[in-house]
Design a protein around this motif. Sequence first.
Motif, PDB file in Angstrom:
ATOM      1  N   PHE A 288     -31.658  76.634 -31.799  1.00 13.45           N
ATOM      2  CA  PHE A 288     -32.366  76.660 -30.526  1.00 13.45           C
ATOM      3  C   PHE A 288     -31.617  77.515 -29.519  1.00 13.45           C
ATOM      4  CE2 PHE A 288     -35.517  73.409 -31.272  1.00 13.45           C
ATOM      5  CZ  PHE A 288     -34.942  72.600 -32.235  1.00 13.45           C
TER       6      PHE A 288
ATOM      7  N   THR B  39     -38.618  77.174 -28.792  1.00  9.57           N
ATOM      8  CA  THR B  39     -39.239  76.262 -29.742  1.00  9.57           C
ATOM      9  C   THR B  39     -38.450  76.109 -31.033  1.00  9.57           C
ATOM     10  OG1 THR B  39     -40.609  78.085 -30.488  1.00  9.57           O
ATOM     11  CG2 THR B  39     -41.595  76.572 -28.896  1.00  9.57           C
TER      12      THR B  39
ATOM     13  N   TYR C  88     -35.113  64.434 -23.190  1.00 13.08           N
ATOM     14  CA  TYR C  88     -35.977  65.355 -23.913  1.00 13.08           C
ATOM     15  C   TYR C  88     -36.705  64.587 -25.007  1.00 13.08           C
ATOM     16  CZ  TYR C  88     -33.071  69.199 -22.064  1.00 13.08           C
ATOM     17  OH  TYR C  88     -32.401  70.081 -21.262  1.00 13.08           O
TER      18      TYR C  88
ATOM     19  N   GLN D  10     -38.402  65.641 -28.873  1.00 12.49           N
ATOM     20  CA  GLN D  10     -38.425  66.704 -29.874  1.00 12.49           C
ATOM     21  C   GLN D  10     -39.527  66.413 -30.864  1.00 12.49           C
ATOM     22  OE1 GLN D  10     -34.976  67.212 -32.447  1.00 12.49           O
ATOM     23  NE2 GLN D  10     -35.436  69.379 -32.705  1.00 12.49           N
TER      24      GLN D  10
ATOM     25  N   GLY E 176     -42.088  71.842 -34.480  1.00 15.94           N
ATOM     26  CA  GLY E 176     -42.728  73.083 -34.038  1.00 15.94           C
ATOM     27  C   GLY E 176     -42.791  73.273 -32.543  1.00 15.94           C
ATOM     28  N   MET E 177     -42.293  72.303 -31.777  1.00 19.50           N
ATOM     29  CA  MET E 177     -42.398  72.412 -30.317  1.00 19.50           C
ATOM     30  C   MET E 177     -41.032  72.430 -29.647  1.00 19.50           C
ATOM     31  SD  MET E 177     -45.756  70.095 -29.615  1.00 19.50           S
ATOM     32  CE  MET E 177     -46.194  71.024 -28.161  1.00 19.50           C
ATOM     33  N   GLY E 178     -39.989  72.372 -30.411  1.00 24.77           N
ATOM     34  CA  GLY E 178     -38.654  72.421 -29.835  1.00 24.77           C
ATOM     35  C   GLY E 178     -38.375  71.175 -29.011  1.00 24.77           C
ATOM     36  N   LEU E 179     -37.516  71.317 -28.026  1.00 24.83           N
ATOM     37  CA  LEU E 179     -37.191  70.220 -27.116  1.00 24.83           C
ATOM     38  C   LEU E 179     -37.939  70.431 -25.817  1.00 24.83           C
ATOM     39  CD1 LEU E 179     -34.562  70.322 -29.040  1.00 24.83           C
ATOM     40  CD2 LEU E 179     -33.573  68.900 -27.264  1.00 24.83           C
TER      41      LEU E 179
ATOM     42  N   LEU F 165     -38.498  68.949 -21.943  1.00 23.25           N
ATOM     43  CA  LEU F 165     -37.853  68.123 -20.939  1.00 23.25           C
ATOM     44  C   LEU F 165     -38.842  67.135 -20.352  1.00 23.25           C
ATOM     45  CD1 LEU F 165     -35.238  67.690 -19.286  1.00 23.25           C
ATOM     46  CD2 LEU F 165     -36.123  69.377 -17.665  1.00 23.25           C
TER      47      LEU F 165
ATOM     48  N   GLU G 271     -41.122  69.050 -18.028  1.00 24.99           N
ATOM     49  CA  GLU G 271     -42.364  69.650 -18.534  1.00 24.99           C
ATOM     50  C   GLU G 271     -43.421  68.612 -18.905  1.00 24.99           C
ATOM     51  OE1 GLU G 271     -41.408  72.892 -21.570  1.00 24.99           O
ATOM     52  OE2 GLU G 271     -39.506  71.808 -21.410  1.00 24.99           O
TER      53      GLU G 271
ATOM     54  N   PHE H 149     -34.041  62.547 -27.085  1.00 23.11           N
ATOM     55  CA  PHE H 149     -32.632  62.851 -26.888  1.00 23.11           C
ATOM     56  C   PHE H 149     -32.285  62.763 -25.415  1.00 23.11           C
ATOM     57  CE2 PHE H 149     -31.206  64.141 -30.995  1.00 23.11           C
ATOM     58  CZ  PHE H 149     -32.308  64.674 -31.637  1.00 23.11           C
TER      59      PHE H 149
END
Lengths: 112, 109
Positions: free
Chosen positions: A90, A104, B35, B37, B40-43, B45, B59, B90
Amino acid sequence: AQSVSQHNHHVILSEAASLELGCNYSYGGTVNLFWYVQYPGQHLQLLLKYFSGDPLVKGIKGFEAEFIKSKFSFNLRKPSVQWSDTAEYFCASFLGTDKLIFGTGTRLQVFP
Amino acid sequence: NAGVTQTPKFQVLKTGQSMTLQCAQDMNHNSMYWYRQDPGMGLRLIYYSASEGTTDKGEVPNGYNVSRLNKREFSLRLESAAPSQTSVYFCASYGDTQYFGPGTRLTVL
């Protein structure tokens, strides 16, 4: 809008191949940039970070990244990957705020 | 020096139930973050706290509340859990860099 983009979603390499993962950000001001790694089932760990100074940053486990301001990029590189590098990577930046914004992620699979 | 700790590690809820995720850091950091997780969308906030006594939306704050109890602790509450909140959560704190907790894997049935 301010954002961090990672265009490589899934990368598959053989051991000893070279690695470059892309990271771009959209923000015109001063940025702090980070690369994190997440091994399967674990939490995120810092690989390297850039705040200022030498745009070529060396991190742990043989990784490095180069900040290119004109390209708004902070790509991660490793000359020769190992099976143990299989993980998700990341890119992140504060983008001038007090919120760390993540891309992502890029899933890297290294085969022996 | 334990860094960032989170409890619980795993939790299964039924739709509509409530729960609080706990987070603590012992590094004297001012800033703390939550966060989620998802594949496919990452982390993404959820909320953050730049200092004791302040909290701000990230977000994806809908369906969550937070409390910055003191400098060490930052909790995340789900008042009425929904299946869309199934995720790995997380907690993190920031000093010279961001340190992450081990995560909470939450399933909402």
